[in-house]
Design a protein around this motif. Structure first.
Motif, PDB file in Angstrom:
ATOM      1  N   ILE A  25      -3.896  -1.796   5.672  1.00  0.00           N
ATOM      2  CA  ILE A  25      -2.504  -2.045   5.176  1.00  0.00           C
ATOM      3  C   ILE A  25      -2.040  -0.855   4.327  1.00  0.00           C
ATOM      4  O   ILE A  25      -1.054  -0.095   4.150  1.00  0.00           O
ATOM      5  N   GLY A  26      -2.344   0.647   5.439  1.00  0.00           N
ATOM      6  CA  GLY A  26      -2.079   1.896   5.255  1.00  0.00           C
ATOM      7  C   GLY A  26      -2.347   2.491   4.068  1.00  0.00           C
ATOM      8  O   GLY A  26      -1.598   3.450   3.312  1.00  0.00           O
ATOM      9  N   VAL A 251       0.197  10.988   9.047  1.00  0.00           N
ATOM     10  CA  VAL A 251       1.147  11.304   7.701  1.00  0.00           C
ATOM     11  C   VAL A 251       0.960  10.591   6.053  1.00  0.00           C
ATOM     12  O   VAL A 251       0.266   9.019   6.585  1.00  0.00           O
ATOM     13  N   GLY A 282      -1.046   6.070   3.124  1.00  0.00           N
ATOM     14  CA  GLY A 282       0.269   6.547   4.074  1.00  0.00           C
ATOM     15  C   GLY A 282       1.619   6.045   4.409  1.00  0.00           C
ATOM     16  O   GLY A 282       2.156   5.984   5.355  1.00  0.00           O
ATOM     17  N   ASN A 283       1.639   5.184   2.643  1.00  0.00           N
ATOM     18  CA  ASN A 283       3.186   3.785   3.224  1.00  0.00           C
ATOM     19  C   ASN A 283       3.971   4.815   2.134  1.00  0.00           C
ATOM     20  O   ASN A 283       4.811   4.891   0.992  1.00  0.00           O
TER      21      ASN A 283
END
Lengths: 293, 293
Positions: A25-26, A251, A282-283
């Motif tokens: 889920i980042g 990211v 990283g979202n």
């Protein structure tokens, strides 16, 4: 869970990144939610879990519940972003929308009515223990580590990582990092008592995952296990995001980049030797990422 | 080397990414260079290694030589980017600058004069075997994999991955992907004979790591072990870069994103079931990354 590797950041110094941004889920949140679900007694677990969250914890809990084949209800404010609602539903959770002020009571009511377990985003020992696995993996992968830097929002990640690291390696320095604009934890740490900042104050930072205040439980963990609290400016956060993307090809969201920003801005107060910065997630909005490159 | 994890790409389908972008030099090249150095007999190895390269292979070989404590000379065209020269020197290599047309003869002369081993970027069995470890790790981590997609430039990575995968799991489909604008390998594959494209033609693609032609050796590998060659447009490459960054929080260079672009553009010809796309590298100009977000 992904067993995230340590990624070199030679552009910053003897620094390694622990990219929790690479979890499904980042964000690291999956570790705590998963461990909390796994820790429920079987007869309680089967009734399902409930949480109030409009952020990563919602998706983390939905993901864990789906893996266990149990029901999951997420209570969100009716002003939540449609994309977040859709992403949570896509993971199989039932989303209940209420007014922002009714979230806690609604989640508690659902827990009582349906016999579900309420799993909070950070103020829970099993959630904190799950986040602590980040610390265990760091020690496994880099025995010579001298310092670990962790972002601090509600304090669940920092509490778990610091407790795990200090239990096994009290010689390793653990540092919490937060934005100056949401510096409630640093202020609490310095004052020796829990200081809550109003949301209208913490909402000024771009690091949207770190606007939350500590709980009594997480503050107690930080006081016991964290050596130092550092703060960074908004510019330092954005600079770190850009350098992480170009230099280590990852990211990082603003909240995830504060640990690296703290390393770059405060090296003089850190011990010499290899350091690990936890990239908590990283979202990030693509337009924000594009701006910092 | 980093044991790169498989990262979910649920936004694309039952797809997993193998991010070689997370290797220390930001590309898979380290695997082949390292294995080539490791495979040299000790009395030869100590004399050092030499290569002509202005790209990732230069840094990969310098990195491997530094780890082994042996000399390394990299011959570069005098028009090479100063940043690439500096990065290679920073890894301890001696950089020799010559006119672009003298690179091969100069590297061969240095090898002869100094007793150094010439390690080419892809046309070498030990280099190909090193790249093949990517395939071994994929099979270890995802036994149910149905299809592996690999970018094709000189063909070293695709040769190694395909040979490794087919040796252990002949039932797994291996697909090579390249840009339409550097489609020499797809044309060779279809024609059943090696077709070389002039550099002024392949230089039109943004995927700068894939402008190279195959060698006889890598073409033979592809014919034997690769099931299909696919091509993608420049727009498909850029779209894939943006989706990889936002959806899976990884920075892929254009050459690294072609495997994902191939999956998204050609799913109808791929077998059903889980697929793995190899992200070969993440060394991208920040302005290019910003544009595709």
């Amino acid at each position: 869970m992904v067993r995230t590797p340590l990624i070199a950041a030679p552009w910053a110094g003897p620094l390694w990144l622990k990219p929790e941004s690479l979890q499904p889920i980042g964000a690291f949140k999956l570790r705590g939610a998963y461990h909390a679900v796994a820790s429920l007694p079987a007869d309680v677990q089967k009734n399902g879990v409930v949480a109030h969250s409009s952020g990563n914890h919602a998706q983390a809990l939905a993901y864990a519940a789906r893996d266990y084949g149990i029901p999951c209800v997420i209570v969100m404010p009716d002003a939540a972003l449609p994309a977040k609602i859709a992403a949570t539903r896509a993971l199989g959770a039932e989303v209940v929308l209420v007014g922002a002020t009714e979230r806690l009571t609604e989640a508690a009511a659902i827990a009582a009515d349906r016999g579900m377990s309420l799993i909070p985003p950070f103020d829970h020992p099993d959630v904190i223990a799950g986040q602590g696995t980040v610390g265990l993996e760091i020690l496994d992968d880099l025995a010579e580590v001298a310092c670990v830097l962790v972002p601090v929002g509600g304090g669940g990640l920092a509490s778990g990582v610091a407790a795990a690291v200090k239990a096994l390696r009290p010689d390793v320095t653990v540092v919490g990092v937060e934005p100056e604009l949401a510096g409630d934890a640093a202020e609490s740490f310095a004052a020796g008592e829990l200081r809550q900042w109003p949301l209208e104050k913490t909402y000024r930072t771009i690091a949207d995952g770190l606007r939350t205040n500590l709980s009594e439980r997480t503050f107690a963990h930080l006081r016991t296990y964290v050596d130092e609290m550092l703060t960074v400016s908004e510019k330092q956060i954005e600079d770190a995001m850009g350098r992480i993307a170009v230099g280590s090809r990852l990211v990082a969201e603003p909240s995830g980049a504060v640990s690296v920003a703290g390393y770059l801005a405060h090296r003089e107060v850190l011990p010499p030797g290899p350091a690990v910065a936890v990239i908590s997630g990283g979202n990030v909005d693509p337009s924000v990422l594009a701006r910092v490159l």
